[in-house]
Motif scaffolding. Sequence first.
Motif, PDB file in Angstrom:
ATOM      1  N   PHE A  72       0.932 -41.905 -19.525  1.00 13.72           N
ATOM      2  CA  PHE A  72       1.167 -41.596 -18.129  1.00 13.72           C
ATOM      3  C   PHE A  72       2.543 -41.372 -17.747  1.00 13.72           C
ATOM      4  O   PHE A  72       2.822 -40.661 -16.794  1.00 13.72           O
ATOM      5  CB  PHE A  72       0.762 -43.011 -17.465  1.00 13.72           C
ATOM      6  N   TYR A  75       2.973 -37.848 -18.624  1.00 16.15           N
ATOM      7  CA  TYR A  75       2.015 -37.006 -17.641  1.00 16.15           C
ATOM      8  C   TYR A  75       2.933 -36.732 -16.357  1.00 16.15           C
ATOM      9  O   TYR A  75       2.780 -35.660 -15.988  1.00 16.15           O
ATOM     10  CB  TYR A  75       0.653 -37.745 -17.348  1.00 16.15           C
ATOM     11  N   TYR A 109       3.827 -43.466 -12.435  1.00 15.84           N
ATOM     12  CA  TYR A 109       3.043 -44.764 -12.608  1.00 15.84           C
ATOM     13  C   TYR A 109       3.677 -45.889 -12.934  1.00 15.84           C
ATOM     14  O   TYR A 109       4.517 -46.026 -13.771  1.00 15.84           O
ATOM     15  CB  TYR A 109       1.940 -44.495 -13.669  1.00 15.84           C
ATOM     16  N   ASN A 146      -7.517 -44.899 -13.122  1.00 12.42           N
ATOM     17  CA  ASN A 146      -8.046 -43.688 -13.821  1.00 12.42           C
ATOM     18  C   ASN A 146      -9.372 -43.874 -14.656  1.00 12.42           C
ATOM     19  O   ASN A 146      -9.795 -44.931 -14.908  1.00 12.42           O
ATOM     20  CB  ASN A 146      -6.935 -43.372 -14.813  1.00 12.42           C
TER      21      ASN A 146
END
Length: 234
Positions: A72, A75, A109, A146
């Motif tokens: 994450f 990402y 995140y 998620n």
Amino acid sequence: MSESSNNRREKQLKMRKRLLIMWAIFIPVLIVVIIFFIKNKDEVMEDIGLKEAHIYEVDANPEVNKLITDYFTAYAACDQMTLKNLVVDPSQYDDMTIVQKKAEVVTGYNNIKCYTIKGLTEDTLVVYTVANISIANVVSTPLDMNPALYVIKKDGKYLIDNSALSKEVTDYIAAMNQKADIVDLMQMVKDDQEKCIAEDETFRNFYNRLTDNQSSSGNSGTEQQTTQAATEAQ
């Protein structure tokens, strides 16, 4: 005053001193025990059989925790090379358009927690990820959950299986999604988001845009909604 009275008084004083010493020892110990219980209430209750064990474990595997955190983080940073190294099918990140569009909206995140359930085979896991997300132009950092990731161990290394999963695996994940523990996690996230909606106008406006996108496009997944919102924001 008689000698017997003096002796009795001395005994009473000694008894009181002993009681004071005992209380001086007992009260700090009691405070420590209470603090420990408050901080570890769920674990203690589960250990003594007063609380039913969850179907998942929380942050139970350091390797999986690192995999998910790295994924994450990469990402949000649009780190193509890292993403390719963390998944079964690196080719899915040859085109980074979707990742880039989402990263323009969800910029980070934090406080990532991994809720893991054993997969269908040895060394496989279903991983639900809950994290506080940072959103562009939004003050609050609401919780987000998620879609479940299927994690496998390949050549001694955990990877996210982003390939086309078998029907058996997708059916298994769908069944896990209906379990009370997972539904409770979803509700926890929803409650936090509703709190942010009530308290933060910037998030309320963002959430309303997502809801409008969902209504107009038929999308139901958070990731799909966020990606579409990013596209429209360009």
